[in-house]
Design a protein around this motif. Sequence first.
Motif, PDB file in Angstrom:
ATOM      1  N   ARG A  26       0.858  -1.184   0.000  1.00 17.57           N
ATOM      2  CA  ARG A  26       0.000   0.000   0.000  1.00 17.57           C
ATOM      3  C   ARG A  26       0.894   1.233   0.000  1.00 17.57           C
ATOM      4  O   ARG A  26       1.703   1.422   0.908  1.00 17.57           O
ATOM      5  N   LYS A  37      -1.429  -1.152  -4.115  1.00 23.06           N
ATOM      6  CA  LYS A  37      -2.670  -0.440  -3.837  1.00 23.06           C
ATOM      7  C   LYS A  37      -2.236   1.011  -3.633  1.00 23.06           C
ATOM      8  O   LYS A  37      -1.686   1.361  -2.591  1.00 23.06           O
ATOM      9  N   GLN A  53      -2.319   5.258  -3.751  1.00 19.83           N
ATOM     10  CA  GLN A  53      -3.130   6.424  -3.428  1.00 19.83           C
ATOM     11  C   GLN A  53      -2.257   7.646  -3.719  1.00 19.83           C
ATOM     12  O   GLN A  53      -1.077   7.655  -3.379  1.00 19.83           O
ATOM     13  N   ALA A  82      -6.894   9.289  -6.110  1.00 18.44           N
ATOM     14  CA  ALA A  82      -6.104  10.465  -5.754  1.00 18.44           C
ATOM     15  C   ALA A  82      -6.959  11.438  -4.960  1.00 18.44           C
ATOM     16  O   ALA A  82      -8.177  11.499  -5.122  1.00 18.44           O
ATOM     17  N   ILE A  83      -6.271  12.173  -4.122  1.00 19.43           N
ATOM     18  CA  ILE A  83      -6.919  13.158  -3.285  1.00 19.43           C
ATOM     19  C   ILE A  83      -6.282  14.498  -3.591  1.00 19.43           C
ATOM     20  O   ILE A  83      -5.063  14.587  -3.710  1.00 19.43           O
ATOM     21  N   GLN A  84      -7.104  15.520  -3.694  1.00 17.56           N
ATOM     22  CA  GLN A  84      -6.537  16.839  -3.860  1.00 17.56           C
ATOM     23  C   GLN A  84      -6.063  17.322  -2.499  1.00 17.56           C
ATOM     24  O   GLN A  84      -6.806  17.271  -1.511  1.00 17.56           O
ATOM     25  N   LEU A 110      -3.183  14.372   7.835  1.00 19.68           N
ATOM     26  CA  LEU A 110      -4.425  13.635   7.636  1.00 19.68           C
ATOM     27  C   LEU A 110      -4.248  12.137   7.926  1.00 19.68           C
ATOM     28  O   LEU A 110      -5.160  11.475   8.377  1.00 19.68           O
ATOM     29  N   TYR A 111      -3.070  11.637   7.631  1.00 17.95           N
ATOM     30  CA  TYR A 111      -2.872  10.187   7.704  1.00 17.95           C
ATOM     31  C   TYR A 111      -2.321   9.755   9.058  1.00 17.95           C
ATOM     32  O   TYR A 111      -1.427  10.400   9.601  1.00 17.95           O
ATOM     33  N   PRO A 112      -2.855   8.651   9.577  1.00 18.79           N
ATOM     34  CA  PRO A 112      -2.351   8.165  10.867  1.00 18.79           C
ATOM     35  C   PRO A 112      -0.964   7.524  10.733  1.00 18.79           C
ATOM     36  O   PRO A 112      -0.494   7.259   9.615  1.00 18.79           O
TER      37      PRO A 112
END
Lengths: 201, 377
Positions: A20, A42, A44, A63-65, A74-76
Amino acid sequence: MNNNRTDLELITSLVEEGIRILDVGCGNGELLQSLKDKKNVKGQGLELKQERVNQCVSKGLSAIQGNADSDLSLYPNQSFDCVILSQTIQATNNPKNILIELVRIGKKAIVSIPNFGFWKVRLGFATYGKMPITKKLSNNWYDTPNIHLCSILDFVDLCRELNIKIEKTIVLSSNKTKSYNGSPSNWSNFFGEEAIFLIKN
Amino acid sequence: MNTDQNKLPCSYFTDTKPLLLENGTSIDELTVAYESYGKLNKDKSNAIIICHALSGDQFLASKNPLTNKDGWWNRMVGSGKPIDTDKYFVICANVLGGCLGSTGPTSINPSNGEEYGLNFPVITISDMVNAQMRLIQYLEIDKLLSVIGGSMGGMQVLEWAASYPSNILSAIPIATSSRHTAQNIAFHELGRQAIMADPDWSGGNYIKVGTNPTKGLSIARMTAHVTYLSEASLTKKFGRRLQDKEEISFGFDADFQIESYLRHQGLTFVDRFDANSYLYITRAMDYFDLEKTHKKSLTEIFEKTNIKFLIASFTGDWLYPPSENLMIVRALSAGGADVSFVNIESDKGHDAFLLEEPEFDDAMRGFINSVSIEAKI
């Protein structure tokens, strides 16, 4: 940002099968696509420009803007096997913080940088006394997105300061590549045009 | 709203198996009014459900027989459009509690043969989704290619993904939130109070009494409509321009174009919407809190989900702002979900998802296309 084929291939070679990943500054998804096709990851992506996010989404890539400077929080912790930052760190506002974030959210991280210690850069500045323009650093001083350029040694120093372990380094010069287990040699700071680091906390 | 609504030309599904509701009661005779577009393929793998918003209906991409206007998402759904009906079988059902054919406060209560009115149970977003699930089972569709919806439709999408993860491949919640905020509830309360303050509401018994709280309902609609727009879009569309006059009247007629526009919005709304339905549906939205319903954090709800998500928000939407949508993205990312997020630059307010936004269309088209490739359609 991932406009360099070799860079892309080398990064792909460092990524393990099926994991990932998060590609920070994923552009229009070239690297994500390559990793999906060749390593079945996987994937992103995080990308600043809406238009490029749309391009990714329309290719079936996730994808994220968002902004590398503000949105990595944002990510843990350890939420990705590997986080990739290709040719982007020099364009961020706070590279130090980003480096900390990369190894926080990724079990490993891959960071590639253009080397400001490269001999052509040095020669350009020494000879003309002007901001160097090379193949890798092709912008004028006034319109470059690269606000935090560094050399290979600078990057190694920062990793040391932050207790970040460099597992592997690949140094590129013209069409040659040289791999190192751990940090690269001091010579690479002179002959390398670009470096790819595999790092972890 | 009259009671011969069952004659609206669309498909109907009725189920005599009671539908258990979140409040502990049940609906003993469920009717779901729906429209469908395109053809269901042989292996029933190309079905998409689109969930409508508060004032929407099942007439998604066909003429609304009440207003004689084009479907509310005609722009998005149709032959060759981002949600391509040449390729997909698209279903849109009037929500439970609605007033266009599905069981709601204007329906006949089978226990006493009268309209439900305020005897209709207070329903929730998950009840709406459970009613749609019944329809999907009736259509013998095991796996939906996608569940899509904006605003309250987006809430249903999230509920679908949380409650029936094995029945959907992808989900597109648009301009929505995982729970109603105090501001959202506040605006709904204004609307409800306007309806209930209208003497013609008659304690909710207006159908029986033969009145209709049109004033209250149209004020509710006017209030809500403002929340769907933005200062920029209002200024652009109306500014301080006067309506059919050169000078202000020093009175309380609709001097300004914006006043006239809002009055028109209110007046036309009452022709196609039921006041009690408005109370029930806004309440369902207010009660919506995915974490509370599922007794887990958002991240836990969607942990290791196989559903592929596309979340979309609009920069000028202050009712369900990008930050609310980003919260969902954050939770999904944290839970390891496959998620895409587009935040579309637009000054059109919350309604932007219904309006012309080419970048949004491209993202929708691309995402759905990628899902259909993965599903081998």
